[in-house]
Scaffold this motif. Structure first.
Motif, PDB file in Angstrom:
ATOM      1  N   TYR A 242     -33.125  41.431  46.298  1.00 45.65           N
ATOM      2  CA  TYR A 242     -32.766  40.134  46.866  1.00 45.65           C
ATOM      3  C   TYR A 242     -33.778  39.040  46.501  1.00 45.65           C
ATOM      4  O   TYR A 242     -33.434  37.865  46.462  1.00 45.65           O
ATOM      5  CB  TYR A 242     -32.625  40.229  48.386  1.00 45.65           C
ATOM      6  N   GLN A 243     -35.028  39.431  46.260  1.00 41.09           N
ATOM      7  CA  GLN A 243     -36.026  38.431  45.888  1.00 41.09           C
ATOM      8  C   GLN A 243     -35.680  37.801  44.543  1.00 41.09           C
ATOM      9  O   GLN A 243     -36.077  36.659  44.265  1.00 41.09           O
ATOM     10  CB  GLN A 243     -37.419  39.050  45.826  1.00 41.09           C
ATOM     11  N   TYR A 244     -34.939  38.521  43.723  1.00 43.28           N
ATOM     12  CA  TYR A 244     -34.492  37.984  42.438  1.00 43.28           C
ATOM     13  C   TYR A 244     -33.130  37.291  42.575  1.00 43.28           C
ATOM     14  O   TYR A 244     -32.924  36.205  42.039  1.00 43.28           O
ATOM     15  CB  TYR A 244     -34.370  39.098  41.398  1.00 43.28           C
ATOM     16  N   PHE A 245     -32.231  37.936  43.315  1.00 44.22           N
ATOM     17  CA  PHE A 245     -30.866  37.428  43.446  1.00 44.22           C
ATOM     18  C   PHE A 245     -30.834  36.006  43.987  1.00 44.22           C
ATOM     19  O   PHE A 245     -30.172  35.131  43.422  1.00 44.22           O
ATOM     20  CB  PHE A 245     -30.057  38.362  44.364  1.00 44.22           C
ATOM     21  N   PHE A 246     -31.553  35.765  45.067  1.00 45.04           N
ATOM     22  CA  PHE A 246     -31.505  34.448  45.692  1.00 45.04           C
ATOM     23  C   PHE A 246     -32.183  33.373  44.833  1.00 45.04           C
ATOM     24  O   PHE A 246     -31.760  32.217  44.828  1.00 45.04           O
ATOM     25  CB  PHE A 246     -32.132  34.493  47.092  1.00 45.04           C
ATOM     26  N   TRP A 247     -33.217  33.743  44.089  1.00 47.01           N
ATOM     27  CA  TRP A 247     -33.877  32.771  43.211  1.00 47.01           C
ATOM     28  C   TRP A 247     -32.982  32.447  42.014  1.00 47.01           C
ATOM     29  O   TRP A 247     -32.991  31.322  41.512  1.00 47.01           O
ATOM     30  CB  TRP A 247     -35.230  33.301  42.770  1.00 47.01           C
ATOM     31  N   ILE A 248     -32.172  33.412  41.581  1.00 40.50           N
ATOM     32  CA  ILE A 248     -31.195  33.146  40.521  1.00 40.50           C
ATOM     33  C   ILE A 248     -30.124  32.180  41.011  1.00 40.50           C
ATOM     34  O   ILE A 248     -29.667  31.303  40.265  1.00 40.50           O
ATOM     35  CB  ILE A 248     -30.557  34.467  40.023  1.00 40.50           C
ATOM     36  N   ILE A 249     -29.722  32.330  42.273  1.00 45.94           N
ATOM     37  CA  ILE A 249     -28.754  31.390  42.871  1.00 45.94           C
ATOM     38  C   ILE A 249     -29.312  29.966  42.802  1.00 45.94           C
ATOM     39  O   ILE A 249     -28.606  29.022  42.452  1.00 45.94           O
ATOM     40  CB  ILE A 249     -28.444  31.766  44.340  1.00 45.94           C
ATOM     41  N   VAL A 250     -30.591  29.814  43.127  1.00 47.86           N
ATOM     42  CA  VAL A 250     -31.245  28.508  43.033  1.00 47.86           C
ATOM     43  C   VAL A 250     -31.120  27.978  41.603  1.00 47.86           C
ATOM     44  O   VAL A 250     -30.726  26.821  41.380  1.00 47.86           O
ATOM     45  CB  VAL A 250     -32.737  28.599  43.427  1.00 47.86           C
ATOM     46  N   GLY A 251     -31.451  28.814  40.631  1.00 41.75           N
ATOM     47  CA  GLY A 251     -31.414  28.391  39.240  1.00 41.75           C
ATOM     48  C   GLY A 251     -30.031  28.019  38.758  1.00 41.75           C
ATOM     49  O   GLY A 251     -29.852  27.012  38.051  1.00 41.75           O
ATOM     50  N   LEU A 252     -29.027  28.797  39.136  1.00 43.38           N
ATOM     51  CA  LEU A 252     -27.649  28.532  38.697  1.00 43.38           C
ATOM     52  C   LEU A 252     -27.150  27.172  39.164  1.00 43.38           C
ATOM     53  O   LEU A 252     -26.485  26.444  38.416  1.00 43.38           O
ATOM     54  CB  LEU A 252     -26.720  29.639  39.207  1.00 43.38           C
TER      55      LEU A 252
END
Length: 388
Positions: A242-252
């Motif tokens: 989740y530490q990666y998933f949510f930061w990817i959401i930010v980037g997208l």
């Protein structure tokens, strides 16, 4: 006509790569790697915040340099600063010493600021006479792209058992590849339409001062979220992915952010639009108060990603309009105010997190600063006392 369009596309692609290196990787790659470093090295949140703050101290110094020295060759500065950023990222993976971490992030901050400021200046000037002013803003997409590409790379490396120091080195190699378009596509004879000298001195009017203070508070508020959101997601859900998933959401959602807000700007006053874009980030932070439910975290990261790059771009565009003087100077002054906020944010929030062993107080600090930022974006000329 085709040749002209190809030339524009190459310039835009190179500028995106430059911004991707300077901000997407140089600044934000620290966020998804932070939890891994913190666990492996047993560093406190205050220590991680200090490392982050030194990056922004470097960013502050880098933003002041263009005010003191005038550089004629923007191409060399963009390429050189990008290479330095990549080298510092790579070297983060070959040490465990706190002092060296601080030094490397500090140097990366300087190079990131120079690369970002001169890319902005170059894009504003290169497309100055273009009928499509949106071309001046495409490089901001590099922020979100950098977050997505960097975080996915870190996630993959982590999945295959690579440690935090391997992750830094991996990002360094990606940065090397991204430097190639800068060398190939940025014109060797880089012509910048410098503003004509005028007898008028730079004026720090109320409109420019309020947006500068607003950018300062925005720097504090947004960077608290941006530094610790991955660690927060890991701690709240106890699922490392989740530490990666949510930061990817930010980037997208950060990728189209600037273009979305630019389109809306055709229908609303820029200062009101700035209020709404900054308040979008504020709402993103507010959603963190609603508990550790996945949908609230998702909405929070969505709003944050949608609001941050758009706010940064709009502030710099509006700031140079309110400032009487050179574009480089206005961008440097605004970036300096922003940088001071970024220095304070991670340090103060790190202390709060360690003292209370939770994130609530740091979230409150971010929320209050972002509320102040939102209202300071409104042009004071709308008040009678400031009307000329």
């Amino acid at each position: 006509m085709k040749k002209y369009l190809n030339s524009d596309l190459k310039i835009i692609f190179a500028s995106i790569c430059s911004t991707l290196i300077a901000i997407g990787l140089g600044r934000f790659i620290y966020t998804p790697i932070l939890p891994n470093m913190q666990n492996a090295l047993n560093f406190s949140s205050t220590m991680m915040g200090i490392i982050s703050s030194y990056n922004y101290l470097g960013y502050l110094i880098g933003s002041i340099i263009p005010i003191i020295w005038k550089f004629s060759n923007h191409r060399n500065i963009i390429i050189f600063s990008s290479v330095i950023s990549v080298i510092t990222i790579f070297l983060m993976g070959i040490t465990t010493d706190m002092k060296l971490f601080i030094l490397l992030r500090f140097l990366c901050g300087i190079s990131s600021a120079l690369g970002f400021i001169f890319t902005i200046s170059f894009m504003f000037n290169f497309f100055k006479d273009s009928k499509n002013k949106t071309l001046q803003l495409y490089h901001f997409c590099g922020i979100g792209l950098g977050i997505v590409i960097g975080t996915i790379a870190v996630w993959i490396a982590s999945t295959y058992g690579f440690f935090w120091y391997h992750q830094w080195i991996c990002i360094g190699y990606i940065g090397i590849l991204l430097c190639i378009p800068l060398v190939l596509f940025i014109p060797k004879q880089l012509v910048v339409n410098n503003e004509k000298k005028t007898s008028k001195k730079s004026k720090f009017n109320a409109s420019f001062l309020t947006i500068s203070f607003g950018y300062f508070f925005f720097g504090i508020g947004y960077i608290i979220f941006g530094t610790f959101i991955s660690a927060m997601a890991r701690d709240e859900f106890n699922i490392s992915s989740y530490q990666y998933f949510f930061w990817i959401i930010v980037g997208l959602f950060a990728i189209p952010s600037v273009l979305i807000w630019d389109r809306i700007s055709k229908k609303i006053s820029v200062d009101y639009l700035l209020f709404f874009s900054c308040f979008t980030v504020t709402l993103g932070v507010l959603f963190l108060f609603f508990g550790n439910k996945l949908n609230f975290f998702f909405i929070s990261c969505l709003l944050y990603g949608l609001g941050v790059p758009g706010s940064v771009a709009l502030i710099l565009v509006e700031g140079k309009k309110r400032f009487v003087g050179n574009i480089n100077t206005s961008v440097a002054i605004l970036t300096s105010a922003f940088s001071i906020g970024q220095i304070l944010g991670p340090y103060l929030s790190g202390i709060l997190i360690d003292s209370e062993n939770e994130y609530k107080s740091s979230i409150i600090l971010a929320f209050v600063c972002l509320v102040l930022s939102s209202f300071l974006m409104i042009d004071p000329k709308r008040l009678r006392i400031f009307k000329s």
